[in-house]
Design a protein around this motif. Structure first.
Motif, PDB file in Angstrom:
ATOM      1  N   LYS A 128      -2.281   4.609 -10.082  1.00  0.00           N
ATOM      2  CA  LYS A 128      -0.905   4.476 -10.193  1.00  0.00           C
ATOM      3  C   LYS A 128      -0.316   3.548 -11.049  1.00  0.00           C
ATOM      4  O   LYS A 128       0.842   3.435 -11.094  1.00  0.00           O
ATOM      5  CB  LYS A 128      -0.308   4.519  -8.889  1.00  0.00           C
ATOM      6  CG  LYS A 128      -0.797   5.827  -7.848  1.00  0.00           C
ATOM      7  CD  LYS A 128       0.643   6.685  -7.733  1.00  0.00           C
ATOM      8  CE  LYS A 128       0.458   8.041  -6.935  1.00  0.00           C
ATOM      9  NZ  LYS A 128       1.352   7.741  -5.630  1.00  0.00           N
ATOM     10  N   GLU A 161       0.849  -1.172  -0.061  1.00  0.00           N
ATOM     11  CA  GLU A 161       0.047   0.284   0.021  1.00  0.00           C
ATOM     12  C   GLU A 161       0.889   1.379  -0.197  1.00  0.00           C
ATOM     13  O   GLU A 161       0.569   2.306  -0.578  1.00  0.00           O
ATOM     14  CB  GLU A 161      -0.743   0.018   1.353  1.00  0.00           C
ATOM     15  CG  GLU A 161      -1.841  -0.985   1.494  1.00  0.00           C
ATOM     16  CD  GLU A 161      -1.396  -2.036   2.388  1.00  0.00           C
ATOM     17  OE1 GLU A 161      -0.137  -2.377   2.424  1.00  0.00           O
ATOM     18  OE2 GLU A 161      -2.138  -2.874   3.155  1.00  0.00           O
ATOM     19  N   LEU A 162       1.856   0.992   0.755  1.00  0.00           N
ATOM     20  CA  LEU A 162       2.801   2.422   1.050  1.00  0.00           C
ATOM     21  C   LEU A 162       3.714   2.338  -0.354  1.00  0.00           C
ATOM     22  O   LEU A 162       3.693   3.769  -0.876  1.00  0.00           O
ATOM     23  CB  LEU A 162       3.988   2.058   1.922  1.00  0.00           C
ATOM     24  CG  LEU A 162       4.805   3.482   2.534  1.00  0.00           C
ATOM     25  CD1 LEU A 162       3.879   4.351   2.929  1.00  0.00           C
ATOM     26  CD2 LEU A 162       5.583   2.812   3.754  1.00  0.00           C
ATOM     27  N   GLU A 209       1.120   4.192  -2.799  1.00  0.00           N
ATOM     28  CA  GLU A 209       0.843   5.639  -2.174  1.00  0.00           C
ATOM     29  C   GLU A 209       1.999   6.544  -2.937  1.00  0.00           C
ATOM     30  O   GLU A 209       1.526   7.777  -3.151  1.00  0.00           O
ATOM     31  CB  GLU A 209       1.108   5.659  -0.768  1.00  0.00           C
ATOM     32  CG  GLU A 209       0.362   6.689  -0.081  1.00  0.00           C
ATOM     33  CD  GLU A 209       0.203   6.817   1.299  1.00  0.00           C
ATOM     34  OE1 GLU A 209       0.968   7.574   2.219  1.00  0.00           O
ATOM     35  OE2 GLU A 209      -0.316   5.554   1.828  1.00  0.00           O
ATOM     36  N   ASN A 210       3.310   6.120  -2.734  1.00  0.00           N
ATOM     37  CA  ASN A 210       4.424   6.853  -3.070  1.00  0.00           C
ATOM     38  C   ASN A 210       5.122   6.679  -4.673  1.00  0.00           C
ATOM     39  O   ASN A 210       5.839   7.488  -4.769  1.00  0.00           O
ATOM     40  CB  ASN A 210       5.597   6.906  -2.086  1.00  0.00           C
ATOM     41  CG  ASN A 210       4.935   7.016  -0.656  1.00  0.00           C
ATOM     42  OD1 ASN A 210       4.567   8.399  -0.693  1.00  0.00           O
ATOM     43  ND2 ASN A 210       5.175   6.211   0.240  1.00  0.00           N
ATOM     44  N   HIS A 213      -6.185   1.100 -11.506  1.00  0.00           N
ATOM     45  CA  HIS A 213      -5.678   1.919 -10.358  1.00  0.00           C
ATOM     46  C   HIS A 213      -4.693   3.159 -10.948  1.00  0.00           C
ATOM     47  O   HIS A 213      -4.267   2.981 -12.044  1.00  0.00           O
ATOM     48  CB  HIS A 213      -4.678   1.157  -9.518  1.00  0.00           C
ATOM     49  CG  HIS A 213      -4.384   1.684  -8.218  1.00  0.00           C
ATOM     50  ND1 HIS A 213      -3.415   2.807  -8.298  1.00  0.00           N
ATOM     51  CD2 HIS A 213      -4.549   1.431  -6.964  1.00  0.00           C
ATOM     52  CE1 HIS A 213      -3.197   2.984  -6.982  1.00  0.00           C
ATOM     53  NE2 HIS A 213      -3.893   2.288  -6.251  1.00  0.00           N
TER      54      HIS A 213
END
Length: 192
Positions: free
Chosen positions: A147, A119-120, A123-124, A145
């Motif tokens: 990203k 998830e991290l 996120e980044n 998604h």
């Protein structure tokens, strides 16, 4: 600068790896692709795996004529076993001016939800996914998604395992490898 990270053992690096990486720097918003040579996993069978620096040397030789493709030994000095999240944090600290993205095959996306701190990572970081040979499209929880970018790269049905086995059988694999890599393998008698 936006850098795509292409992780692998590259045992050996072959033209399929170069075609995918080059496609990404030419047809996406990535400025460079770094080939991150993953260190030997102490739990895996080592018989067919060349040492870290021999594999890094092959990646160096394969990429030296391409200004946007770079070898990376960043994981060699990280604690083992290592996780991708640790590498990303380390790279971001070392190169704060760069934005890092992951490159992975479509098959890896299926198990991405099992990665440590996935998830991290999402996120980044952006993830660029290249297609693999498959009978049907792989449905994942990451479809659509924002990203995750599916890249319409050429499908390369070539593997390092196939190349190693062919060398062992005395087959000519020269067309499957960058010229500098083939010369190095031949000179060192690797995989025979």
């Amino acid at each position: 600068m936006k850098v795509g990270l292409f992780f692998g053992s590259f045992n050996p690096i072959h033209i399929g790896h170069l075609v995918i990486a080059n496609h990404l720097v030419e047809y996406s918003d990535l400025d460079q692709v770094w080939f991150v040579v993953t260190p030997h996993n102490p739990f895996k069978n080592k018989n067919t795996l060349l040492n870290n620096y021999q594999r890094l040397e092959m990646v160096y030789r394969a990429t030296k004529d391409y200004s946007k493709l770079k070898p990376s030994d960043i994981e060699f000095n990280l604690a083992q076993p290592n996780y991708t999240i640790n590498t990303l944090v380390h790279l971001q600290e070392k190169y704060p001016q760069h934005e890092f993205a992951l490159i992975m095959g479509e098959d890896n996306l299926k198990s991405f939800h099992k990665w440590k701190n996935y998830e991290l990572i999402l996120e980044n970081h952006h993830i660029y996914v290249y297609p693999r040979v498959s009978e049907q499209k792989v449905e994942t929880q990451f479809d659509n998604h924002k990203k995750i970018h599916l890249i319409n790269a050429p499908i390369m049905e070539l593997s390092s395992t196939f190349i190693r086995n062919a060398i062992k059988k005395g087959k000519n694999v020269q067309p499957m490898l960058p010229q500098h890599v083939w010369e190095y393998l031949d000179e060192m008698n690797f995989y025979k």
